[in-house]
Design a protein around this motif. Structure first.
Motif, PDB file in Angstrom:
ATOM      1  N   ASN A  55      -8.703  -4.312 -13.057  1.00  0.00           N
ATOM      2  CA  ASN A  55      -8.266  -3.018 -12.496  1.00  0.00           C
ATOM      3  C   ASN A  55      -8.359  -3.013 -10.967  1.00  0.00           C
ATOM      4  N   PHE A  56      -9.352  -2.351 -10.362  1.00  0.00           N
ATOM      5  CA  PHE A  56      -9.401  -2.238  -8.905  1.00  0.00           C
ATOM      6  C   PHE A  56     -10.457  -3.148  -8.272  1.00  0.00           C
ATOM      7  N   ARG A  57     -10.933  -4.128  -9.006  1.00  0.00           N
ATOM      8  CA  ARG A  57     -11.951  -5.046  -8.465  1.00  0.00           C
ATOM      9  C   ARG A  57     -11.250  -6.174  -7.700  1.00  0.00           C
ATOM     10  N   TYR A  58     -11.107  -5.946  -6.405  1.00  0.00           N
ATOM     11  CA  TYR A  58     -10.317  -6.839  -5.547  1.00  0.00           C
ATOM     12  C   TYR A  58     -10.885  -8.249  -5.511  1.00  0.00           C
ATOM     13  N   ARG A  59     -12.192  -8.363  -5.309  1.00  0.00           N
ATOM     14  CA  ARG A  59     -12.812  -9.684  -5.172  1.00  0.00           C
ATOM     15  C   ARG A  59     -12.650 -10.507  -6.444  1.00  0.00           C
ATOM     16  N   ALA A  60     -12.911  -9.888  -7.586  1.00  0.00           N
ATOM     17  CA  ALA A  60     -12.781 -10.600  -8.855  1.00  0.00           C
ATOM     18  C   ALA A  60     -11.330 -11.011  -9.109  1.00  0.00           C
ATOM     19  N   LEU A  61     -10.400 -10.149  -8.765  1.00  0.00           N
ATOM     20  CA  LEU A  61      -8.987 -10.457  -8.960  1.00  0.00           C
ATOM     21  C   LEU A  61      -8.562 -11.644  -8.104  1.00  0.00           C
ATOM     22  N   ARG A  62      -8.999 -11.670  -6.838  1.00  0.00           N
ATOM     23  CA  ARG A  62      -8.658 -12.788  -5.966  1.00  0.00           C
ATOM     24  C   ARG A  62      -9.277 -14.085  -6.468  1.00  0.00           C
ATOM     25  N   ARG A  63     -10.479 -14.012  -6.970  1.00  0.00           N
ATOM     26  CA  ARG A  63     -11.122 -15.208  -7.507  1.00  0.00           C
ATOM     27  C   ARG A  63     -10.359 -15.740  -8.718  1.00  0.00           C
ATOM     28  N   TRP A  64      -9.896 -14.829  -9.570  1.00  0.00           N
ATOM     29  CA  TRP A  64      -9.140 -15.263 -10.743  1.00  0.00           C
ATOM     30  C   TRP A  64      -7.812 -15.882 -10.327  1.00  0.00           C
ATOM     31  N   ALA A  65      -7.169 -15.286  -9.330  1.00  0.00           N
ATOM     32  CA  ALA A  65      -5.899 -15.840  -8.841  1.00  0.00           C
ATOM     33  C   ALA A  65      -6.099 -17.256  -8.313  1.00  0.00           C
ATOM     34  N   PRO A  98      -7.903   4.514   1.997  1.00  0.00           N
ATOM     35  CA  PRO A  98      -7.566   4.340   0.572  1.00  0.00           C
ATOM     36  C   PRO A  98      -6.186   3.735   0.356  1.00  0.00           C
ATOM     37  N   PHE A  99      -5.228   4.130   1.192  1.00  0.00           N
ATOM     38  CA  PHE A  99      -3.878   3.570   1.062  1.00  0.00           C
ATOM     39  C   PHE A  99      -3.891   2.073   1.319  1.00  0.00           C
ATOM     40  N   ILE A 100      -4.624   1.640   2.363  1.00  0.00           N
ATOM     41  CA  ILE A 100      -4.682   0.222   2.681  1.00  0.00           C
ATOM     42  C   ILE A 100      -5.382  -0.543   1.568  1.00  0.00           C
ATOM     43  N   TYR A 101      -6.416   0.049   0.989  1.00  0.00           N
ATOM     44  CA  TYR A 101      -7.121  -0.624  -0.103  1.00  0.00           C
ATOM     45  C   TYR A 101      -6.202  -0.790  -1.316  1.00  0.00           C
ATOM     46  N   LEU A 102      -5.477   0.273  -1.678  1.00  0.00           N
ATOM     47  CA  LEU A 102      -4.540   0.186  -2.802  1.00  0.00           C
ATOM     48  C   LEU A 102      -3.438  -0.827  -2.509  1.00  0.00           C
ATOM     49  N   LEU A 103      -3.009  -0.887  -1.254  1.00  0.00           N
ATOM     50  CA  LEU A 103      -1.983  -1.866  -0.883  1.00  0.00           C
ATOM     51  C   LEU A 103      -2.527  -3.289  -1.035  1.00  0.00           C
ATOM     52  N   SER A 104      -3.788  -3.504  -0.645  1.00  0.00           N
ATOM     53  CA  SER A 104      -4.387  -4.832  -0.788  1.00  0.00           C
ATOM     54  C   SER A 104      -4.524  -5.217  -2.259  1.00  0.00           C
ATOM     55  N   ILE A 105      -4.846  -4.230  -3.119  1.00  0.00           N
ATOM     56  CA  ILE A 105      -4.912  -4.488  -4.556  1.00  0.00           C
ATOM     57  C   ILE A 105      -3.543  -4.887  -5.090  1.00  0.00           C
ATOM     58  N   TYR A 106      -2.516  -4.177  -4.654  1.00  0.00           N
ATOM     59  CA  TYR A 106      -1.149  -4.483  -5.090  1.00  0.00           C
ATOM     60  C   TYR A 106      -0.745  -5.897  -4.667  1.00  0.00           C
ATOM     61  N   VAL A 107      -1.055  -6.255  -3.428  1.00  0.00           N
ATOM     62  CA  VAL A 107      -0.720  -7.593  -2.927  1.00  0.00           C
ATOM     63  C   VAL A 107      -1.477  -8.659  -3.713  1.00  0.00           C
ATOM     64  N   ALA A 108      -2.741  -8.379  -4.045  1.00  0.00           N
ATOM     65  CA  ALA A 108      -3.542  -9.334  -4.816  1.00  0.00           C
ATOM     66  C   ALA A 108      -2.942  -9.544  -6.205  1.00  0.00           C
ATOM     67  N   TYR A 109      -2.498  -8.465  -6.850  1.00  0.00           N
ATOM     68  CA  TYR A 109      -1.861  -8.601  -8.158  1.00  0.00           C
ATOM     69  C   TYR A 109      -0.543  -9.370  -8.049  1.00  0.00           C
ATOM     70  N   GLU A 110       0.229  -9.101  -7.001  1.00  0.00           N
ATOM     71  CA  GLU A 110       1.473  -9.832  -6.803  1.00  0.00           C
ATOM     72  C   GLU A 110       1.206 -11.322  -6.651  1.00  0.00           C
ATOM     73  N   SER A 111       0.166 -11.656  -5.908  1.00  0.00           N
ATOM     74  CA  SER A 111      -0.200 -13.061  -5.719  1.00  0.00           C
ATOM     75  C   SER A 111      -0.609 -13.706  -7.037  1.00  0.00           C
ATOM     76  N   ALA A 112      -1.442 -12.993  -7.804  1.00  0.00           N
ATOM     77  CA  ALA A 112      -1.887 -13.529  -9.095  1.00  0.00           C
ATOM     78  C   ALA A 112      -0.719 -13.672 -10.066  1.00  0.00           C
ATOM     79  N   TRP A 136      -1.009  -8.271 -18.442  1.00  0.00           N
ATOM     80  CA  TRP A 136      -1.649  -7.070 -18.988  1.00  0.00           C
ATOM     81  C   TRP A 136      -3.159  -7.233 -19.039  1.00  0.00           C
ATOM     82  N   ARG A 137      -3.617  -8.412 -19.453  1.00  0.00           N
ATOM     83  CA  ARG A 137      -5.055  -8.652 -19.565  1.00  0.00           C
ATOM     84  C   ARG A 137      -5.725  -8.612 -18.198  1.00  0.00           C
ATOM     85  N   ALA A 138      -5.041  -9.105 -17.173  1.00  0.00           N
ATOM     86  CA  ALA A 138      -5.600  -9.089 -15.820  1.00  0.00           C
ATOM     87  C   ALA A 138      -5.793  -7.657 -15.332  1.00  0.00           C
TER      88      ALA A 138
END
Length: 366
Positions: free
Chosen positions: A167-177, A127-141, A160-162
């Protein structure tokens, strides 16, 4: 036991970036292989035997790497694989023998704690690694948003809208970035539209429409035509002006580390792939192995794309050294060769040969 636990955690760290990979990592942690690793680590040989075994195994592994890097040494590589396999069986047999003979010393609470502790630590680490990957994805976006927005107000709204939308949907967030590279966010409406477009695209990819033969191929199928051969692509993306595209990473071939590679490209419109392109980048144009490997991959592509209908002698067409065009129904197959020569690089002189195989649904009139 410390090495065993660190090995499991490092494996989880290297693979855990999405929920799907998290599940796979959890399955790997709880697989039968873990038990075998634990037994081999639990029952070791004597110090003298270890002093002999470790250098021998190290030497064999080094020889294996060298042998597999050269096609002329295939037999040596196979021999070393066999020797390592036999040694592995011997190590497992030793562990099972010691387990049977001394089962009473093995079956106790201390052993259970030694076995379970690294597993529980690895599972709790996911879970920690997953949350870290989400954080990195948001930083990239967020780092891209600053370059795509007009004004700090739009930038804050986009961030804010992102978070609200993905939220925690990693794949969708990376696609948007990735989508932000081709989108200008000049208003709040543009922000909402860009997010809606990504969500709509992901929903469509789950149930894409069937593409008629005369229109091309489904891009979601076409991009994976050569994945089993090591040509893995990303996602089919919009480049602008109605053009969609995806490419693979380069597949290195031949004996030289910097030399030859094959790349695969899929292009078309939003719903259908119109062109499939396979490109050989060769620093040794006359290398028979390089050409034959390219032909092998190209024949797989033709077989899958045309469902075995094409009857083309690719090797002869490539060796002719001239451009060639062959038709198969509504599909055009083109082979093109380019030679780029350069010598302004110190004392190193070389030429680069590009061989391109293109399959498209263009008609003869086009």
């Amino acid at each position: 036991m410390d090495f065993y636990g660190r090995h499991r955690q490092c494996s989880a760290l290297s693979r855990c970036t999405t929920k799907g990979i998290q599940k796979k990592s959890a399955k790997d942690i709880l697989s039968i292989t873990v038990l075998l690793e634990f037994l081999v680590d639990f029952y070791t040989f004597s110090l003298l035997a270890e002093l002999v075994i470790i250098p021998v195994l190290t030497l064999l592994v080094c020889l294996q790497v060298v042998a597999k890097s050269n096609e002329d040494h295939k037999q040596v590589a196979s021999l070393i694989d066999g020797v390592l396999g036999v040694l592995g069986v011997i190590v497992l047999c030793n562990a099972f023998y010691d387990l049977i003979v001394g089962f009473g010393a093995f079956a106790n609470a201390e052993t259970l704690v030694d076995f379970a502790t690294p597993l529980l630590l690895s599972l709790s680490f996911l879970p920690f690694i997953y949350l870290l990957s989400i954080y990195v994805a948001y930083e990239s976006a967020f780092s891209r948003i600053g370059f795509r927005c007009d004004g700090h107000g739009i930038e804050r709204y986009a961030k804010w809208r992102a978070v609200y939308s993905f939220n925690f949907r990693y794949r969708a967030l990376r696609r948007w970035a990735d989508h932000l590279n081709y989108t200008r966010l000049d208003s709040k409406l543009a922000v909402r539209n860009s997010i809606a477009e990504v969500k709509s695209r992901l929903a469509y990819e789950k149930q894409p429409r069937t593409i008629p033969e005369d229109e091309g191929w489904s891009p979601f199928e076409a991009k994976d035509f050569l994945v089993d051969l090591g040509l893995k692509t990303g996602h089919y993306k919009h480049l602008g002006d109605g053009e969609w595209f995806v490419s693979s990473s380069a597949l290195e071939i031949g004996e030289n580390f910097s030399s030859n590679s094959i790349s695969y490209y899929v292009s078309g419109d939003e719903f259908a792939a119109k062109k499939l392109t396979l490109k050989l980048h060769a620093l040794q144009p006359g290398d028979a192995h390089v050409v034959s490997e390219f032909v092998r991959v190209a024949e797989v592509l033709l077989s899958v794309a045309l469902e075995g209908q094409a009857n083309t002698n690719l090797e002869d067409l490539i060796e002719q050294g001239t451009d060639a065009h062959v038709t198969s129904g509504v599909t055009k197959i083109s082979i093109r060769k380019e030679m780029w020569e350069y010598s302004d690089c110190g004392q190193f002189e070389a030429n680069t040969n590009f061989v391109t195989l293109r399959i498209s649904t263009e008609t003869l009139s086009e």
